[in-house]
Scaffold this active site. Structure first.
Site, PDB file in Angstrom:
ATOM      1  N   HIS A  90      13.197  -4.972  -2.371  1.00 41.45           N
ATOM      2  CA  HIS A  90      13.338  -6.433  -2.425  1.00 41.45           C
ATOM      3  C   HIS A  90      13.135  -6.909  -3.875  1.00 41.45           C
ATOM      4  O   HIS A  90      12.279  -6.380  -4.595  1.00 41.45           O
ATOM      5  CB  HIS A  90      12.282  -7.110  -1.557  1.00 41.45           C
ATOM      6  CG  HIS A  90      12.430  -6.907  -0.083  1.00 41.45           C
ATOM      7  ND1 HIS A  90      13.553  -6.394   0.518  1.00 41.45           N
ATOM      8  CD2 HIS A  90      11.551  -7.173   0.934  1.00 41.45           C
ATOM      9  CE1 HIS A  90      13.373  -6.340   1.829  1.00 41.45           C
ATOM     10  NE2 HIS A  90      12.170  -6.803   2.118  1.00 41.45           N
ATOM     11  N   CYS A 144       6.479  -7.470   3.768  1.00 45.72           N
ATOM     12  CA  CYS A 144       6.856  -6.778   2.530  1.00 45.72           C
ATOM     13  C   CYS A 144       7.081  -7.772   1.380  1.00 45.72           C
ATOM     14  O   CYS A 144       6.568  -7.590   0.271  1.00 45.72           O
ATOM     15  CB  CYS A 144       8.093  -5.935   2.733  1.00 45.72           C
ATOM     16  SG  CYS A 144       9.309  -6.652   3.815  1.00 45.72           S
TER      17      CYS A 144
HETATM   18  C1  2RA Z   1      12.674  -7.936   6.385  1.00 45.22           C
HETATM   19  N1  2RA Z   1      10.391  -8.411   5.736  1.00 45.22           N
HETATM   20  O1  2RA Z   1      12.876  -7.565   5.218  1.00 45.22           O
HETATM   21  C2  2RA Z   1      11.274  -8.234   6.868  1.00 45.22           C
HETATM   22  C3  2RA Z   1      10.776  -7.230   7.836  1.00 45.22           C
HETATM   23  N2  2RA Z   1      10.691  -5.939   7.299  1.00 45.22           N
HETATM   24  O2  2RA Z   1      13.573  -8.041   7.223  1.00 45.22           O
END
Ligand code: 2RA
Length: 329
Positions: free
Chosen positions: A234, A126
C-alpha cells in the site's frame, strides 16, 4: 510453545508462517487451522510437516498463542474460546479493534500498554499501521492536529480472488470479479463497503484506529482509500498539520531514528518509496517529505509498506514476540 495460525492457508496466514520461520520464532508445535475443506492438508514449517486441523481441535490443544487471520465472524466466535483455555489471541480482523477493553497494538508505538491479562489483542488495519508508524514520532514531537490521507492500496489486501481478477483482465480472460469494476488500468475509490456518511469502512478504520493507537482522540483523520492494480504494498499520500512548527530536516531525522521506519528521500536521484521495492520487506518506507507551503505547520509525505507484512503478518508476529519477552507464559 504451541502456536496456532488460524487462517493458515490464506494470503496473510501464509505470510505469517513465512515470518515466523524467518524470525525463528521459538515455537515447538505449529497448529495450522483452516476451514473444513483444508483439514488434513499438510503444511511444511521449518522442514517439518504439520496437518491442518479445524478450530475445535486447535482449541483442544490449548496453544499458548493463536495468530488469527480468518475474518471477523470467526474471530468473534472463536477468539473468546481460545482465550478461555488460556491462549493469547492476536487477531487481524476488524472484529475487536475498537472494543473498549481490547488493545490495538503496533509494537513500536504502544506494546507497553499490554498486560498479562490481555488475552485478545487486535492487530490494526494494514493502511493504519503504516500511517501511524510515520505519524507517531511526529505526534510526540509536534502534536498531530489533522491528517488528510489518500491511500493507493494493493489488490493483495482483498485476497486471492482480486489477484486472479487482475491476472485474468491482463490476459483478457473472463473470470470471477472481486471488485465491481475492472481493476486492470483502473483506480477504484472503493475499499470495503460504503457507510451512511459516504465514507468506506476502510476510510473510517484510518480515522478511528489512528486515534486509538496514538491514544489521542483529538487527532483528526480524513481519508480516501483507493484500490489500484499493484501487488507489492500500500502507498499513502499523507498531509499532516501539527500544533507546532517544524524543520523538514528534523522531521527526516526523527523518522530515520524510528525503529521500523526507513526514510527513502533523495529526489535529486529519483529516490522515493515504491511498492516494487517495499514488497517482501518488514519496514515502513517514507519519502517525498516536504513542507506544505499552502498551510501553517503542515507537511506532505509519501508512505509505503508491504500490506501483507508490516501491515498484517509481521506486526502480528512482533506482538507475539513482545508477549514472549514478558514472563507471562
Ligand atoms: C484491504 N486493508 O486492503 C484491507 C484489508 N486487508 O482490503
Amino acid at each position: 510453545m504451541k502456536v496456532a495460525v488460524v487462517g493458515a492457508t490464506g494470503m496473510v496466514g501464509q505470510v505469517m508462517l513465512q515470518v515466523l520461520e524467518e524470525r525463528n520464532f521459538p515455537l515447538t508445535e505449529l497448529i495450522p487451522v483452516a476451514s473444513k475443506k483444508s483439514v488434513g492438508k499438510e503444511l511444511t514449517f521449518k522442514g517439518k510437516k504439520f496437518k491442518v486441523v479445524d478450530l475445535e481441535t486447535a482449541v483442544g490443544r490449548k496453544p499458548e498463542i493463536a495468530l488469527f487471520s480468518a475474518g471477523g465472524e470467526t474471530s468473534l466466535e472463536w477468539a473468546p474460546k481460545f482465550a478461555a483455555v488460556g491462549t493469547r489471541v492476536i487477531d487481524n480482523s476488524s472484529a475487536w479493534r475498537m472494543h473498549p477493553e481490547i488493545k490495538l497494538v503496533v509494537p513500536e508505538i504502544n506494546a507497553e500498554a499490554l498486560t498479562e491479562v490481555d488475552k485478545i489483542i487486535a492487530n490494526p488495519n494494514c493502511s493504519t499501521i503504516q500511517l501511524v508508524m510515520a505519524l507517531s514520532p511526529l505526534h510526540k514531537k509536534y502534536g498531530v492536529r489533522r491528517v488528510v490521507v489518500s491511500t493507493y492500496q494493493s489488490i493483495t489486501g482483498t485476497g486471492v480472488k482480486a489477484v486472479e481478477q487482475l491476472e485474468n483482465e491482463y490476459i483478457g480472460r473472463a473470470g470471477e470479479m472481486a471488485y465491481p469494476y475492472p481493476i486492470h488500468k483502473n483506480a477504484i475509490p472503493h475499499c470495503d463497503v460504503f457507510l451512511e456518511n459516504d465514507y468506506t469502512k476502510e476510510e473510517m478504520k484510518l480515522t478511528h484506529e489512528t486515534k486509538k493507537i496514538l491514544a489521542d482522540d483529538s487527532v483528526l483523520v480524513s481519508a480516501t482509500a483507493v484500490r489500484i492494480p499493484v501487488v507489492g504494498g500500500h502507498s499513502e499520500s499523507v498531509n499532516v498539520t501539527f500544533d507546532q512548527d517544524f524543520e523538514v530536516g528534523e522531521v527526516k531525522n526523527l523518522l530515520k531514528n524510528t525503529n521500523g521506519v526507513v526514510v527513502q528521500d533523495h529526489v535529486e536521484v529519483n529516490q522515493y518509496p515504491m511498492p516494487i521495492y517495499a514488497e517482501g520487506k518488514n519496514e515502513v518506507f517514507v519519502g517525498r517529505i516536504r513542507r506544505d507551503f499552502t498551510a501553517k505547520n503542515s507537511l506532505n509525505m509519501w508512505v509505503v509498506a508491504d500490506n501483507l507484512r508490516k501491515g498484517a503478518a509481521t506486526n502480528t508476529v512482533q506482538i507475539a514476540e513482545y508477549l514472549l519477552s514478558k514472563d507471562w507464559f
